[in-house]
Design an enzyme around this catalytic site. Structure first.
Site, short mmCIF file in Angstrom:
data_model
loop_
_atom_site.label_atom_id
_atom_site.label_comp_id
_atom_site.label_asym_id
_atom_site.label_seq_id
_atom_site.Cartn_x
_atom_site.Cartn_y
_atom_site.Cartn_z
N ALA A 279 0.97 -1.66 0.06
CA ALA A 279 -0.07 -0.05 -0.20
C ALA A 279 0.98 1.23 -0.12
CB ALA A 279 -0.84 -0.24 1.09
N ASP A 280 1.64 1.36 1.07
CA ASP A 280 2.68 2.36 0.93
C ASP A 280 3.26 2.40 -0.55
OD1 ASP A 280 2.80 3.53 3.80
OD2 ASP A 280 3.05 0.79 3.66
#
Length: 401
Positions: free
Chosen positions: A174-175
């Protein structure tokens, strides 16, 4: 693997872009890592005595995540809870083009550094605001680590096997997605500021980039009423497609994303008769008879070594590839030929392999200019350029410890 030296004097396409990076951990660091590799002067603004929490993600005492994602950056210690630290940041804003932060929404405003204040100092400044759930909405004030977002997005629910729990990714997915979208957004807003003379704030959540990458999943649910099942390495849009074990205990991956590739595969392992089998004639047919076609491929692969499978399918021009781990990649001729991974000097480990600059620009490439900085390594350089004395720099470096 090719050994490389850092090239501090290399010219890059973003040489005139100064970026202030107030973020911590992965998303903001990936964002500014992309910009730094392309030549931006990225100043990591870190808390004195503590620094970015990414420094604490260590393997055998070496902060590998920091060494990779902080390369090409500078480190400046400022305590933004204090007036002196905030004033210095605002002075730096005047010569900067992008500022990146990932505080919980509202925090920047609470410490007196909201976008309105920043734009009062530099109207053209682009402010990228990274958060788990966005600057608005019912989850605005919730903590938002990537793992929570990966679970909420639907990704974990469709990842893994049907008879086992949902599976989170084994890296900061996600990051990383948010960081890439953030780099694109930052440069897009910078281009707009060059035309209009006005900067802007960018609201970048971790959740929305994942949903964008998942493509038509919401539309599929609307049309079918069904959710995506956990199918391991198979998928519900093509067959055959899986990871297959070879005779020597290794694995290969196979994908038949087009009708022509599926026909080529079937002819390769079973001749024209198998390719004409009505069970496997179209993709819809193969999906209905998935277990049968997957069993045929599995049996064919299992009877051969990985090297034999790869050579056979390469000759047949079928899309099959080896499943590699880090050890395989380190010695792979493809990786060496393209310098996908390079060996760079490291003060703690002697040298470390890491990915080369991505993407590869033909005329104006990025460069590997410097290793990840020590905490506060560039205090004197940056603060001295603002006119601070040695005594003032020393005093500021100790504040907050």
């Amino acid at each position: 693997m090719h050994a490389r030296a850092f090239e501090p004097m290399a010219q890059c396409p973003l040489d005139d872009v100064r970026v202030l990076d107030l973020s911590r951990l992965v998303a903001g660091n990936v964002l500014t890592h992309v910009l730094a590799d392309l030549g931006a002067e990225v100043i990591k603004v870190e808390k004195p005595g503590r620094g970015d929490d990414l420094r604490n993600w260590q393997t055998r005492g070496v902060p590998l995540w920091w060494q990779v994602y902080a390369r090409n950056k500078k480190s400046l210690c400022l305590d933004l809870r204090r007036t002196a630290g905030r004033d210095l940041l605002l002075r730096l804003c005047q010569s900067s083009k992008i500022l990146v932060e990932n505080y919980r929404p509202g925090t920047l405003e609470k410490i007196g550094l909201g976008p309105e204040v920043l734009h009062a100092r530099n109207p053209k400044l682009v402010v990228v605001r990274v958060s788990g759930w966005g600057q608005s909405g019912p989850f605005r004030d919730k903590p938002g680590f990537g793992s929570l977002v990966e679970a909420f997005s639907g990704f974990a629910a469709m990842n893994g096997f049907a008879d086992r729990p949902p599976v989170l990714p084994a890296f900061a997915m996600a990051d990383a997605f948010a960081g890439l979208y953030g780099a694109i957004a930052g440069l897009t807003a910078l281009r707009a500021a060059e035309r209009s003379g006005r900067g802007q704030a960018i609201d970048l959540s971790l959740i929305e980039p994942i949903l964008a990458m998942l493509g038509p999943k919401a539309a599929e649910h609307r049309l079918t009423g069904a959710t995506t099942p956990r199918m391991g390495s198979r998928c519900n849009i093509q067959a055959p497609r899986d990871v297959y074990r070879t005779r020597d205990g290794k694995y290969v991956a196979l994908s038949t994303g087009t009708q022509g590739m599926a026909e080529r595969l079937l002819r390769a392992i079973g001749g024209a008769e198998l390719a004409a089998d009505p069970r496997f004639r179209t993709n819809a047919d193969r999906l209905r008879h998935r277990e049968a076609v997957e069993a045929l491929v599995s049996a064919f692969v299992a009877a051969r070594s990985q090297a034999e499978v790869l050579a056979f399918f390469e000759a047949a021009e079928v899309t099959v590839g080896a499943v590699c781990d880090e050890a395989d990649l380190a010695e792979h001729p493809y990786v060496a030929a393209r310098e996908v991974l390079v060996e760079l000097p490291d003060a703690q480990a002697g040298s470390l392999p890491m990915h080369n600059v991505v993407p590869r620009l033909e005329a104006t490439p990025g460069a590997l200019r410097r290793p990840a900085p020590a905490l506060g390594e560039h205090n004197r350089e940056i603060l001295g350029a603002l006119g601070l004395s040695e005594a003032e720099i020393e005093r500021l470096a100790g504040v907050g410890r």
